[in-house]
Scaffold this motif. Structure first.
Motif, PDB file in Angstrom:
ATOM      1  N   ALA A   1       0.833  -1.201   0.000  1.00  0.00           N
ATOM      2  CA  ALA A   1       0.000   0.000   0.000  1.00  0.00           C
ATOM      3  C   ALA A   1       0.871   1.255   0.000  1.00  0.00           C
ATOM      4  N   PHE A   2       1.941   1.243   0.780  1.00  0.00           N
ATOM      5  CA  PHE A   2       2.853   2.389   0.811  1.00  0.00           C
ATOM      6  C   PHE A   2       3.515   2.600  -0.550  1.00  0.00           C
ATOM      7  N   GLN A   3       3.947   1.537  -1.194  1.00  0.00           N
ATOM      8  CA  GLN A   3       4.595   1.648  -2.505  1.00  0.00           C
ATOM      9  C   GLN A   3       3.618   2.158  -3.566  1.00  0.00           C
ATOM     10  N   VAL A   4       2.372   1.707  -3.519  1.00  0.00           N
ATOM     11  CA  VAL A   4       1.367   2.189  -4.472  1.00  0.00           C
ATOM     12  C   VAL A   4       1.138   3.682  -4.265  1.00  0.00           C
ATOM     13  N   HIS A   5       1.054   4.110  -3.011  1.00  0.00           N
ATOM     14  CA  HIS A   5       0.877   5.532  -2.705  1.00  0.00           C
ATOM     15  C   HIS A   5       2.067   6.340  -3.206  1.00  0.00           C
ATOM     16  N   ALA A   6       3.281   5.863  -2.942  1.00  0.00           N
ATOM     17  CA  ALA A   6       4.483   6.577  -3.390  1.00  0.00           C
ATOM     18  C   ALA A   6       4.548   6.638  -4.913  1.00  0.00           C
ATOM     19  N   THR A   7       4.148   5.563  -5.584  1.00  0.00           N
ATOM     20  CA  THR A   7       4.144   5.547  -7.046  1.00  0.00           C
ATOM     21  C   THR A   7       3.153   6.562  -7.589  1.00  0.00           C
ATOM     22  N   ARG A   8       1.991   6.662  -6.988  1.00  0.00           N
ATOM     23  CA  ARG A   8       0.996   7.637  -7.448  1.00  0.00           C
ATOM     24  C   ARG A   8       1.474   9.065  -7.243  1.00  0.00           C
ATOM     25  N   GLN A   9       2.140   9.325  -6.111  1.00  0.00           N
ATOM     26  CA  GLN A   9       2.673  10.662  -5.859  1.00  0.00           C
ATOM     27  C   GLN A   9       3.748  11.010  -6.889  1.00  0.00           C
ATOM     28  N   GLU A  10       4.626  10.068  -7.181  1.00  0.00           N
ATOM     29  CA  GLU A  10       5.669  10.303  -8.179  1.00  0.00           C
ATOM     30  C   GLU A  10       5.068  10.484  -9.567  1.00  0.00           C
TER      31      GLU A  10
END
Length: 161
Positions: A51-60
């Motif tokens: 979930a954290f990686q998906v959030h970080a990917t969306r922010q990037e």
């Protein structure tokens, strides 16, 4: 009240052995509980990291899209600047072609006339840089200078003169 059985002293009869799992039953249950809890913690941890990686990917991705938009705006501005630069270059080319092909030149300073239209008591005056220049016609007032040329008025019969 002891429930322990006396051991047989006869070496020919083997002693009755207790099953191995009966003695270690509480240890195995504790080991299973720890193992299951570690596995559950690992699953929850991996789910949180996904979930954290998906959030970080969306922010990037948002940052990437904004950067692309800024890049596009800068490319448009660069194109405008190139057009402006070409326009300035074209001005000198037009001037040089006018001189070469049409034999057009800027007049000398003695032939340049500057007209200053100011309103002094409803009269317009003209000032010239060359005193030898003559005024052909000057409007009577500033209001007359702003009017369009008069159009012919129809006569009483409706004809144009």
């Amino acid at each position: 009240m002891s429930t322990a059985r006396p051991m047989s002293t006869n070496p020919s009869t083997p002693a009755k052995k207790t099953p191995a799992n009966a003695v270690y039953q509480p240890r195995i249950a504790l080991f299973d509980a720890v193992l299951v809890s570690l596995l559950v913690a690992g699953i929850i941890g991996s789910a949180l990291s996904v979930a954290f990686q998906v959030h970080a990917t969306r922010q990037e991705f948002k940052v990437l899209q904004k950067s692309k938009q800024v890049r596009d705006q800068l490319e448009v501005e660069w194109g405008r600047l190139l057009i402006e630069q070409q326009t300035f270059g074209a001005t000198t080319q037009i001037g040089s072609r006018a001189v070469i092909y049409l034999h057009m030149f800027s007049p000398p300073a003695s032939q340049v006339m500057t007209v200053d239209m100011t309103d002094h008591n409803a009269q317009t005056t003209a000032q010239f840089s060359n005193p030898d220049s003559k005024v052909v016609a000057a409007p009577e007032s500033a209001a007359a200078a702003n009017l369009p040329p008069e159009s012919p008025q129809p006569t009483a019969q409706g004809d144009m003169p």
